[in-house]
Motif scaffolding. Structure first.
Motif, PDB file in Angstrom:
ATOM      1  N   ARG A   1       0.831  -1.196   0.000  1.00 30.94           N
ATOM      2  CA  ARG A   1       0.000   0.000   0.000  1.00 30.94           C
ATOM      3  C   ARG A   1       0.873   1.257   0.000  1.00 30.94           C
ATOM      4  N   SER A   2       0.339   2.289  -0.623  1.00 33.82           N
ATOM      5  CA  SER A   2       1.043   3.566  -0.635  1.00 33.82           C
ATOM      6  C   SER A   2       0.826   4.271   0.701  1.00 33.82           C
TER       7      SER A   2
ATOM      8  N   ASP B   1      -0.380   7.161   1.023  1.00 33.97           N
ATOM      9  CA  ASP B   1      -1.707   7.774   0.947  1.00 33.97           C
ATOM     10  C   ASP B   1      -2.805   6.797   1.359  1.00 33.97           C
ATOM     11  N   GLU B   2      -2.683   5.539   0.936  1.00 28.87           N
ATOM     12  CA  GLU B   2      -3.685   4.533   1.296  1.00 28.87           C
ATOM     13  C   GLU B   2      -3.679   4.270   2.804  1.00 28.87           C
TER      14      GLU B   2
ATOM     15  N   GLU C   1      -5.194   7.197   4.680  1.00 31.12           N
ATOM     16  CA  GLU C   1      -6.660   7.184   4.635  1.00 31.12           C
ATOM     17  C   GLU C   1      -7.225   6.220   5.674  1.00 31.12           C
ATOM     18  N   GLU C   2      -6.557   5.091   5.873  1.00 34.12           N
ATOM     19  CA  GLU C   2      -7.012   4.153   6.894  1.00 34.12           C
ATOM     20  C   GLU C   2      -6.846   4.751   8.294  1.00 34.12           C
TER      21      GLU C   2
ATOM     22  N   TRP D   1       2.792   3.523   7.627  1.00 31.03           N
ATOM     23  CA  TRP D   1       2.794   4.761   6.841  1.00 31.03           C
ATOM     24  C   TRP D   1       4.216   5.299   6.694  1.00 31.03           C
TER      25      TRP D   1
END
Length: 61
Positions: free
Chosen positions: A15-16, A18-19, A22-23, A50
């Motif tokens: 996952r990036s 950004d993803e 968002e979580e 992250w």
């Protein structure tokens, strides 16, 4: 005999940043601004994920 333990946490996330961010935001929204013990553990895991996924910036000279 003593064994040394690594304190480094490594993530193999596809996952990036950004993803993951968002979580993290969704977790805070669901919690209403106050995290339970379990949610804090999830938050800590997500923040580490992250940080591992975030692009590294080079320091200015």
């Amino acid at each position: 005999m003593l064994h040394s333990m690594s304190t480094t946490v490594e993530f193999a996330s596809d996952r990036s940043a950004d993803e993951v961010n968002e979580e993290i935001r969704a977790l805070w929204r669901r919690s209403g601004g106050t995290l339970s013990v379990e949610q804090r553990e999830e938050y800590q895991r997500l923040v580490l994920e992250w940080a591992a996924a975030a692009p590294q910036q080079e320091k200015a000279a």
